[in-house]
Scaffold this active site. Sequence first.
Site, PDB file in Angstrom:
ATOM      1  N   HIS A  53       0.849  -1.195   0.000  1.00 48.24           N
ATOM      2  CA  HIS A  53       0.000   0.000   0.000  1.00 48.24           C
ATOM      3  C   HIS A  53       0.880   1.239   0.000  1.00 48.24           C
ATOM      4  CE1 HIS A  53       0.756  -0.587   4.298  1.00 48.24           C
ATOM      5  NE2 HIS A  53       0.272   0.620   4.565  1.00 48.24           N
ATOM      6  N   HIS A  55       1.388   3.986   1.942  1.00 50.63           N
ATOM      7  CA  HIS A  55       1.911   4.770   3.065  1.00 50.63           C
ATOM      8  C   HIS A  55       3.441   4.814   3.046  1.00 50.63           C
ATOM      9  CE1 HIS A  55      -2.061   4.216   5.488  1.00 50.63           C
ATOM     10  NE2 HIS A  55      -2.126   5.222   4.631  1.00 50.63           N
ATOM     11  N   ASP A  57       5.767   4.878   5.211  1.00 49.83           N
ATOM     12  CA  ASP A  57       6.573   3.978   6.039  1.00 49.83           C
ATOM     13  C   ASP A  57       6.664   2.575   5.436  1.00 49.83           C
ATOM     14  OD1 ASP A  57       3.809   3.664   6.713  1.00 49.83           O
ATOM     15  OD2 ASP A  57       4.358   2.663   8.579  1.00 49.83           O
ATOM     16  N   HIS A  58       5.980   2.352   4.314  1.00 48.33           N
ATOM     17  CA  HIS A  58       6.080   1.077   3.601  1.00 48.33           C
ATOM     18  C   HIS A  58       6.744   1.216   2.235  1.00 48.33           C
ATOM     19  CE1 HIS A  58       3.498  -1.479   6.269  1.00 48.33           C
ATOM     20  NE2 HIS A  58       3.238  -0.270   6.732  1.00 48.33           N
ATOM     21  N   HIS A 111      -7.746  -0.692   5.399  1.00 42.96           N
ATOM     22  CA  HIS A 111      -6.716   0.232   5.883  1.00 42.96           C
ATOM     23  C   HIS A 111      -6.518   1.345   4.860  1.00 42.96           C
ATOM     24  CE1 HIS A 111      -3.187   1.497   8.107  1.00 42.96           C
ATOM     25  NE2 HIS A 111      -2.435   1.385   7.028  1.00 42.96           N
ATOM     26  N   ASP A 128      -0.441  -3.745   6.390  1.00 45.79           N
ATOM     27  CA  ASP A 128      -1.142  -3.222   7.557  1.00 45.79           C
ATOM     28  C   ASP A 128      -2.608  -3.630   7.578  1.00 45.79           C
ATOM     29  OD1 ASP A 128       1.194  -2.026   8.304  1.00 45.79           O
ATOM     30  OD2 ASP A 128       0.522   0.035   8.009  1.00 45.79           O
ATOM     31  N   HIS A 166       4.104  -4.222  11.275  1.00 51.44           N
ATOM     32  CA  HIS A 166       4.482  -3.500  12.488  1.00 51.44           C
ATOM     33  C   HIS A 166       4.596  -4.446  13.679  1.00 51.44           C
ATOM     34  CE1 HIS A 166       3.998   0.688  11.042  1.00 51.44           C
ATOM     35  NE2 HIS A 166       3.092   0.154  10.240  1.00 51.44           N
TER      36      HIS A 166
END
Length: 254
Positions: A53, A55, A57-58, A111, A128, A166
């Site tokens: 996805h 985001h 942080d990915h 998400h 996530d 996470h």
Amino acid sequence: MHVVPLPALADNYIWLLHDDNGHAIVVDPGEVEPVEAALRARKLTLCAILLTHHHNDHIGGAGALREAHDVPVYAPDDARIAVATHRVLDGDTLKLELPSAHFQVIAVPGHTLSHIVYASEDVLLCGDTLFSLGCGRLFEGTPAQMLSSLQRLAALPGDLLVCCGHEYTAANGRFAQTVEPDNAALKQRVDEVARLRAQHQPSVPATLSSELACNPFMRVNSEGVIDWCRQHGAANDPITRFAALRSAKDAFRA
């Protein structure tokens, strides 16, 4: 295939998959250095990047890794993931020659609306969407979408290793025990997580069958979760129960 969680950022995991011939895949690289360090230490050649996805942080390290290693980047069809070289859709089968691996692509809106997961015969790379003992927040999707997504994952083989994005398991477990305090499998899992974290070890991967036994978001039709929902005025149907769980988890502090 060897499955290695690489800690990154504050509490992320980048997943490194590699074979015995030195060929590697990374999944959701939020930053570069943990990947480069692992490739050097294990003498691996990066062959592909998989993204679940949009985001940051990915995907934050994906562009630099693509340029440094000249590898394809597979991602959902989402313009917010500009680094992608190949778009994959629900129902696609992703076949990677090096390392030799096949992944089923499954759309899991909730998400985010374009979130996907990759499932092989061994692992579930779920970003996530599904966490150990929890699930992702609903930033874009609805409770009905997320519940449907989790139900799709629940139908997969139970021995799959759940490789999530996470290290949230301990906190998720504290909430889960407020929902099903008498769940013996959950207590055993919470104790296991406490031992692992005390030793500075990752709490994941866990098996999908473990999540089905312990994770309240995968258990909306279980008697324990229904009882909890009844006490909170939300026992009418699975979507209502899921929404009540997610709302309670969003507000949970312990």
